[in-house]
Design an enzyme around this catalytic site. Structure first.
Site, PDB file in Angstrom:
ATOM      1  N   ARG A 245      81.821  76.362  77.767  1.00  0.00           N
ATOM      2  CA  ARG A 245      80.931  75.731  76.788  1.00  0.00           C
ATOM      3  C   ARG A 245      80.496  74.360  77.309  1.00  0.00           C
ATOM      4  O   ARG A 245      81.275  73.653  77.957  1.00  0.00           O
ATOM      5  CB  ARG A 245      81.708  75.582  75.466  1.00  0.00           C
TER       6      ARG A 245
ATOM      7  N   THR B 118      70.380  83.332  73.175  1.00  0.00           N
ATOM      8  CA  THR B 118      71.750  83.686  73.590  1.00  0.00           C
ATOM      9  C   THR B 118      71.739  85.108  74.153  1.00  0.00           C
ATOM     10  O   THR B 118      70.778  85.852  73.975  1.00  0.00           O
ATOM     11  CB  THR B 118      72.742  83.527  72.414  1.00  0.00           C
TER      12      THR B 118
ATOM     13  N   THR C 245      74.885  81.230  76.500  1.00  0.00           N
ATOM     14  CA  THR C 245      73.739  80.703  75.762  1.00  0.00           C
ATOM     15  C   THR C 245      73.154  79.438  76.363  1.00  0.00           C
ATOM     16  O   THR C 245      73.830  78.731  77.112  1.00  0.00           O
ATOM     17  CB  THR C 245      74.141  80.403  74.295  1.00  0.00           C
TER      18      THR C 245
ATOM     19  N   SER D 190      80.633  76.723  68.208  1.00  0.00           N
ATOM     20  CA  SER D 190      79.781  77.879  68.510  1.00  0.00           C
ATOM     21  C   SER D 190      80.083  79.012  67.534  1.00  0.00           C
ATOM     22  O   SER D 190      81.117  79.022  66.868  1.00  0.00           O
ATOM     23  CB  SER D 190      80.075  78.332  69.942  1.00  0.00           C
ATOM     24  N   SER D 191      79.165  79.962  67.477  1.00  0.00           N
ATOM     25  CA  SER D 191      79.422  81.194  66.712  1.00  0.00           C
ATOM     26  C   SER D 191      79.622  82.385  67.642  1.00  0.00           C
ATOM     27  O   SER D 191      79.819  83.508  67.177  1.00  0.00           O
ATOM     28  CB  SER D 191      78.237  81.494  65.790  1.00  0.00           C
TER      29      SER D 191
ATOM     30  N   GLY E 290      72.694  83.416  66.968  1.00  0.00           N
ATOM     31  CA  GLY E 290      72.959  82.181  66.234  1.00  0.00           C
ATOM     32  C   GLY E 290      74.058  82.353  65.207  1.00  0.00           C
ATOM     33  O   GLY E 290      75.101  82.940  65.484  1.00  0.00           O
TER      34      GLY E 290
HETATM   35  N1  GLY Z   1      74.229  78.263  70.429  1.00  0.00           N
HETATM   36  C1  GLY Z   1      74.677  79.238  69.541  1.00  0.00           C
HETATM   37  C2  GLY Z   1      76.144  79.281  69.415  1.00  0.00           C
HETATM   38  O1  GLY Z   1      76.841  78.884  70.330  1.00  0.00           O
HETATM   39  O2  GLY Z   1      76.633  79.682  68.397  1.00  0.00           O
END
Ligand code: GLY
Length: 559
Positions: A96, A369, A387, A440-441, A461
């Site tokens: 990340r 993503t 992403t 993040s999701s 998202g």
């Molecule tokens: N950028 C979307 C996520 O990481 O959830």
């Protein structure tokens, strides 16, 4: 030899407490499902050259970074969830992005204390320090068996020779054109001669090919130091950004223990923080585990699943952030007793308005993503979600590098209670701090069941979590990988207090019945997500793979 491998796999997988079957047949073929045929082909090519699933994951990620740069790329980051067959190890490689050292909590607030959405989403101030290249080197060094230079070769070729423009990337370029036009290097790639490329026209990225070559030669030092790093920092700073060379040099990969949970006999291994996905999925499944959803009336099932989603997303907004900076009560949030308390607050007949739940006080997007899933013939697995954040990210390509920078800073909470690009709200746990990873999701996931292993995930998202959840529930209903990726989708994220429906997800009678329970329905005109999944039947050794039918470039190949 094959028998020995089978027995070995059996013992080692049992050792991981993941698989209980007495007779495990290794995968007879390898399966890869990704968002683009060139990426899937790159993965299979690397397997054919003697690589394992982890080498293939580098090849797939790097090729997606070239041919699907609107969704992920070396200017971004992501999570690679790995299962190593040899010792049953499950681990999440956290690549990340992190906030630069000069970032601060109020950096997107204007003089009136309002969030400046343009700064948070467009241009280099929106970019966090990328993690994808560090992820490649970590994968190659610690899990793969081929040199990074070999695994990167298909991506280098794709960048140098070009790939044909396709409808999804063309649409994203059209939508982002105003921002791309601000930056000459972005114009040169995506709007050559000021025009959006036509379908089939080659998109060539010579600078990106050279940057990938530098990584092939020097490893991550080819990106985080030297000429490429200097060019990126110079371009960022000339255009209002705050990166420094030290930010790049300080970037480090983290290995995280995945979130694990059990659901009615299935063992899940899924994303850890800084993703909120694994914890939210665990909470939702723990709430739902008391009910037999498979044989339940449809309206009641959707109602209960929605109520569980509402509660998990409420927790997301309050508690979740980067565990290197904030204490996240993971044990509590994933504990069955906690879920029992949440379950007790659910009425079987009535939706609970979100503002009845203690919390903080619509515009979800999400065909950005990317996700891919891999199983190799040794039983190694990768579930990766990567992403650059929103479609074509910050829109800013750093001159001379070909690197499109992410706009992941928008995944932080720029102001408590203020929605981000996905309508998600957050609080102090996810405020901007130097060196912190935005929440993040992304929810790459494995499921180990008695006779089957599932690898799945999707972009989308804030809806990633609920799309993965619905895929999982479909799997638990006994359906196959093709069904998981196709299933109609619905979503609730606590706030806005709406039950979102994908195009044609529910029939009018079901919608009416849900409205009668108090759900506020928001019908979308389009469809969501781009799920790619692979399954392995441990009794027969059969491997199957499927790509979301919603997009035309999905590519699932078993061979
Ligand atoms: N950028 C979307 C996520 O990481 O959830």
């Amino acid at each position: 030899m094959r028998v020995l491998q089978t027995l070995l796999a059996c013992c080692l997988l049992i050792g991981s407490s993941a698989i209980h079957s007495s007779e495990v047949q290794l995968p007879k073929q390898a399966g890869i499902a990704s968002a683009h045929p060139m990426a899937t082909a790159a993965g299979h090519k690397i397997l054919a050259q003697g690589g394992n699933a982890f080498d293939a994951a580098i090849a797939v990620s790097a090729t997606l970074a070239v041919v699907e740069q609107q969704s992920s790329g070396i200017g971004g980051g992501g999570f690679w969830l790995l299962h190593r067959a040899q010792d049953g190890k499950n681990v999440m490689i956290d690549g990340r992005e992190v906030a630069p050292a000069a970032a601060h909590a109020d950096m997107y607030l204007d003089e009136n204390g309002e969030v400046n959405r343009d700064l948070a989403l467009n241009g280099p101030l929106a970019a966090a320090i990328p993690g994808e290249i560090a992820g490649f080197e970590h994968l190659a060094k610690h899990y793969g068996r081929l040199p990074l230079a070999v695994s990167l070769q298909p991506a280098i070729e794709a960048a140098a020779k070009g790939f044909p423009a396709y409808p999804r990337i063309i649409r994203t370029i059209e939508r982002k054109a105003k921002v791309l036009k601000r930056y000459p290097a972005s114009m040169a790639v995506y709007l050559p001669n000021g025009q959006v490329p036509k379908e089939g026209e080659l998109i060539i990225q010579s600078d990106l090919a050279n940057t990938l070559k530098a990584v092939a030669k020097h490893g991550k030092a080819g990106f985080y130091a030297g000429e490429v790093a200097e060019k990126m920092v110079q371009a960022v700073r000339e255009n209002g950004g705050i990166w420094t060379l030290e930010d790049l040099q300080n970037y480090t990969i983290k290995e995280r223990d995945p979130i694990t949970t059990n659901y009615r006999g299935h063992q899940l291994v899924t994303a850890a923080p800084p993703s909120s996905g694994g914890i939210a999925i665990a909470t939702i499944l723990n709430i739902l585990s008391a009910w037999d959803l498979t044989d339940m009336d449809r309206v009641k099932r959707i109602h209960l699943v929605t109520e569980a989603m509402r509660r998990a997303y409420r927790d997301r907004s309050i508690y979740l952030g980067d565990t290197d900076f904030v204490e996240v009560p993971i044990q509590l949030l994933t504990h069955p007793y906690y879920a029992a308390g949440l379950r007790a607050s659910i009425s079987p007949v009535k939706a609970m308005p979100s503002d009845y739940l203690p919390g903080i006080n619509d515009n979800p997007k999400g065909e950005d993503t990317t996700h891919f899933s891999i199983i190799d013939t040794e039983g190694n697995m990768v579930s990766a979600t990567l992403t650059v954040n929103t479609g074509l990210a910050s829109g800013f390509i750093a001159t001379g590098t070909g690197v499109l920078l992410n706009n992941e800073m928008d995944d932080f909470s720029a102001k408590p209670g203020e929605p981000n690009a996905f309508g998600l709200i957050g609080d102090d746990a996810n405020k901007i701090e130097p060196g912190k990873r935005p929440l993040s999701s992304m929810s790459p996931t494995f499921v180990f069941s008695d006779d089957q292993v599932a690898v799945l995930g999707t972009p989308g998202g804030s809806r990633i979590i609920t799309m993965v959840l619905l895929g999982l529930l479909d799997h638990f209903d006994g359906n196959n990988v093709h069904s998981w990726v196709s299933k109609p989708r619905y979503h609730h994220q606590y706030l806005p207090d709406k039950l979102y429906l994908e195009k044609d997800a529910l029939d009018p009678a079901t919608i009416e019945a849900l409205q009668a329970k108090g759900h506020v329905i928001h019908q979308h005109k389009g469809d969501w997500g781009n799920m790619h999944a692979v399954s392995w039947n441990k009794t027969t050794g059969a491997v199957d793979a499927a790509s979301d039918p919603r997009t035309t470039t999905g590519s699932a190949v078993v061979k």
